[in-house]
Design a protein around this motif. Structure first.
Motif, PDB file in Angstrom:
ATOM      1  N   UNK A  95       1.815  11.777   2.653  1.00  0.00           N
ATOM      2  CA  UNK A  95       1.494  12.321   3.966  1.00  0.00           C
ATOM      3  C   UNK A  95       1.683  11.282   5.064  1.00  0.00           C
ATOM      4  N   UNK A  96       1.420  10.007   4.753  1.00  0.00           N
ATOM      5  CA  UNK A  96       1.585   8.955   5.761  1.00  0.00           C
ATOM      6  C   UNK A  96       3.053   8.784   6.127  1.00  0.00           C
ATOM      7  N   UNK A 245      -0.719   8.460  12.635  1.00  0.00           N
ATOM      8  CA  UNK A 245      -0.194   7.701  11.497  1.00  0.00           C
ATOM      9  C   UNK A 245      -1.340   7.026  10.749  1.00  0.00           C
ATOM     10  N   UNK A 246      -2.308   6.492  11.499  1.00  0.00           N
ATOM     11  CA  UNK A 246      -3.471   5.835  10.879  1.00  0.00           C
ATOM     12  C   UNK A 246      -4.319   6.854  10.137  1.00  0.00           C
ATOM     13  N   UNK A 247      -4.619   7.978  10.792  1.00  0.00           N
ATOM     14  CA  UNK A 247      -5.442   9.003  10.156  1.00  0.00           C
ATOM     15  C   UNK A 247      -4.754   9.556   8.899  1.00  0.00           C
ATOM     16  N   UNK A 248      -3.437   9.764   8.980  1.00  0.00           N
ATOM     17  CA  UNK A 248      -2.703  10.284   7.825  1.00  0.00           C
ATOM     18  C   UNK A 248      -2.748   9.292   6.662  1.00  0.00           C
ATOM     19  N   UNK A 250      -5.148   7.162   6.059  1.00  0.00           N
ATOM     20  CA  UNK A 250      -6.499   7.222   5.496  1.00  0.00           C
ATOM     21  C   UNK A 250      -6.677   8.441   4.598  1.00  0.00           C
ATOM     22  N   UNK A 251      -6.217   9.611   5.058  1.00  0.00           N
ATOM     23  CA  UNK A 251      -6.322  10.823   4.242  1.00  0.00           C
ATOM     24  C   UNK A 251      -5.490  10.685   2.969  1.00  0.00           C
ATOM     25  N   UNK A 253      -4.803   8.005   1.313  1.00  0.00           N
ATOM     26  CA  UNK A 253      -5.490   7.107   0.380  1.00  0.00           C
ATOM     27  C   UNK A 253      -6.743   7.755  -0.209  1.00  0.00           C
ATOM     28  N   UNK A 254      -7.563   8.382   0.661  1.00  0.00           N
ATOM     29  CA  UNK A 254      -8.842   8.927   0.212  1.00  0.00           C
ATOM     30  C   UNK A 254      -8.693  10.196  -0.616  1.00  0.00           C
ATOM     31  N   UNK A 255      -7.762  11.058  -0.237  1.00  0.00           N
ATOM     32  CA  UNK A 255      -7.661  12.370  -0.891  1.00  0.00           C
ATOM     33  C   UNK A 255      -6.585  12.436  -1.965  1.00  0.00           C
ATOM     34  N   UNK A 256      -5.536  11.617  -1.834  1.00  0.00           N
ATOM     35  CA  UNK A 256      -4.404  11.770  -2.757  1.00  0.00           C
ATOM     36  C   UNK A 256      -4.007  10.471  -3.457  1.00  0.00           C
ATOM     37  N   UNK A 257      -4.796   9.411  -3.272  1.00  0.00           N
ATOM     38  CA  UNK A 257      -4.495   8.117  -3.890  1.00  0.00           C
ATOM     39  C   UNK A 257      -3.103   7.614  -3.529  1.00  0.00           C
ATOM     40  N   UNK A 258      -2.682   7.891  -2.305  1.00  0.00           N
ATOM     41  CA  UNK A 258      -1.379   7.439  -1.833  1.00  0.00           C
ATOM     42  C   UNK A 258      -1.540   6.129  -1.061  1.00  0.00           C
ATOM     43  N   UNK A 259      -0.787   5.129  -1.445  1.00  0.00           N
ATOM     44  CA  UNK A 259      -0.798   3.847  -0.735  1.00  0.00           C
ATOM     45  C   UNK A 259       0.598   3.635  -0.156  1.00  0.00           C
ATOM     46  N   UNK A 260       0.754   3.638   1.165  1.00  0.00           N
ATOM     47  CA  UNK A 260       2.089   3.466   1.762  1.00  0.00           C
ATOM     48  C   UNK A 260       2.727   2.159   1.303  1.00  0.00           C
ATOM     49  N   UNK A 261       4.020   2.204   0.964  1.00  0.00           N
ATOM     50  CA  UNK A 261       4.711   0.980   0.564  1.00  0.00           C
ATOM     51  C   UNK A 261       5.131   0.195   1.803  1.00  0.00           C
TER      52      UNK A 261
END
Length: 292
Positions: A95-96, A245-248, A250-251, A253-261
């Motif tokens: 999402x980010x 971009x910041x809020x996306x 955070x969501x 990471x918190x909801x989908x365990x996504x860490x932007x590369x």
């Protein structure tokens, strides 16, 4: 809020609107694990239509009067296409990353205004536009092993959203903003209702409530955005839209365990930096024109 200046109130409302939009996007991404993107788009519009109909019920008659029906249809079609493109993108992308690429729309709007409204397009604005598009390509990385054509959808969504904003400029000269808002809800709901039929899946009671909440959050975000732009000048609050971009992130990471590369971080910085640069140039140009 009462103690804040009008500009500060506008900024707070803008940040609240962007937070609600990011919450809506995260909810949509979660729903698309169980439902087709088109049905989630339908939920977004149907929920918004329900909220709008309740709030604006006493004024529906006057607000439905428009002198630019064709332009209202075109404007609504652009926003619908932007929503469908973005929702389809986040069903398969982080999402980010999708949100970062979508943020090219302000600079695409600058290009559209130059081509259609004959606004000046100097070398610095061209640089800002090319930089933002380069940032988008850094995020989606065409040619990389993990690239898919779906990654281009948020870029397409940004182009559609810029077109929506451009038509909004035309309509804003002659018609109340609530008229445009109402037509967006009605047309989007009607089109989505037809296109959802082939992929319809009856939701559970819990998911039906989430569908309604999705539209309600989106509608509230739209109202806060409109209120922000009435409280303060657009140039003062526009840069805070990049908080999405910041809020996306955070969501994600918190909801989908996504860490932007690192490429998503770098591309997002380029896009946001280019957008702020173009915004700064636009602000200075308007101030110089006003002084002249």
């Amino acid at each position: 809020m009462a103690r804040l200046s009008p500009t500060a109130q506008g900024i707070v409302l803008m940040l609240a609107a962007i937070f609600l939009f990011s919450t809506m996007d995260a909810t949509a991404k979660a729903l698309m694990d169980r439902y087709a993107p088109m049905q989630v788009v339908w939920a977004r519009y149907a929920g918004m239509m329900t909220v709008v109909a309740v709030i604006l019920a006493p004024r529906l008659g006057p607000l439905l009067r428009t002198r630019h029906l064709g332009l209202q249809l075109l404007r609504s079609a652009f926003l619908f296409a932007a929503t469908l493109s973005f929702f389809t993108a986040i069903s398969t992308m982080d999402i980010a990353a999708a949100t970062a690429v979508m943020q090219v729309h302000p600079v695409i709007l600058t290009l559209g205004a130059a081509l259609l409204l004959r606004e000046p397009l100097g070398p610095r604005r061209i640089f800002g536009i090319l930089a933002a598009l380069s940032g988008a390509l850094i995020v989606i990385r065409p040619g990389a092993d993990l690239f898919s054509w779906t990654a281009l959808l948020p870029l397409l969504g940004g182009a559609f959203y810029a077109s929506y904003a451009l038509t909004t400029r035309f309509l804003g000269r002659d018609e109340p903003i609530l008229t445009s808002f109402l037509y967006t809800a009605i047309i989007g709901t009607l089109v989505a209702s037809v296109l959802t039929v082939p992929v319809w899946q009856t939701p559970s009671v819990g998911d039906a409530a989430i569908f309604l909440g999705l539209g309600a959050v989106g509608a509230l975000g739209q109202f806060l955005l409109i209120r922000s732009l009435t409280m303060a000048e657009a140039g003062a609050v526009a840069p805070f839209g990049y908080a999405g971009v910041v809020f996306a992130s955070l969501w994600g990471f918190l909801a989908f365990d996504e860490v932007p590369d690192r490429w998503t971080f770098l591309g997002a910085l380029v896009i946001v930096g280019a957008g702020l640069y173009v915004w700064h140039r636009e602000t200075r140009a308007r101030a110089a024109a006003a002084t002249a």
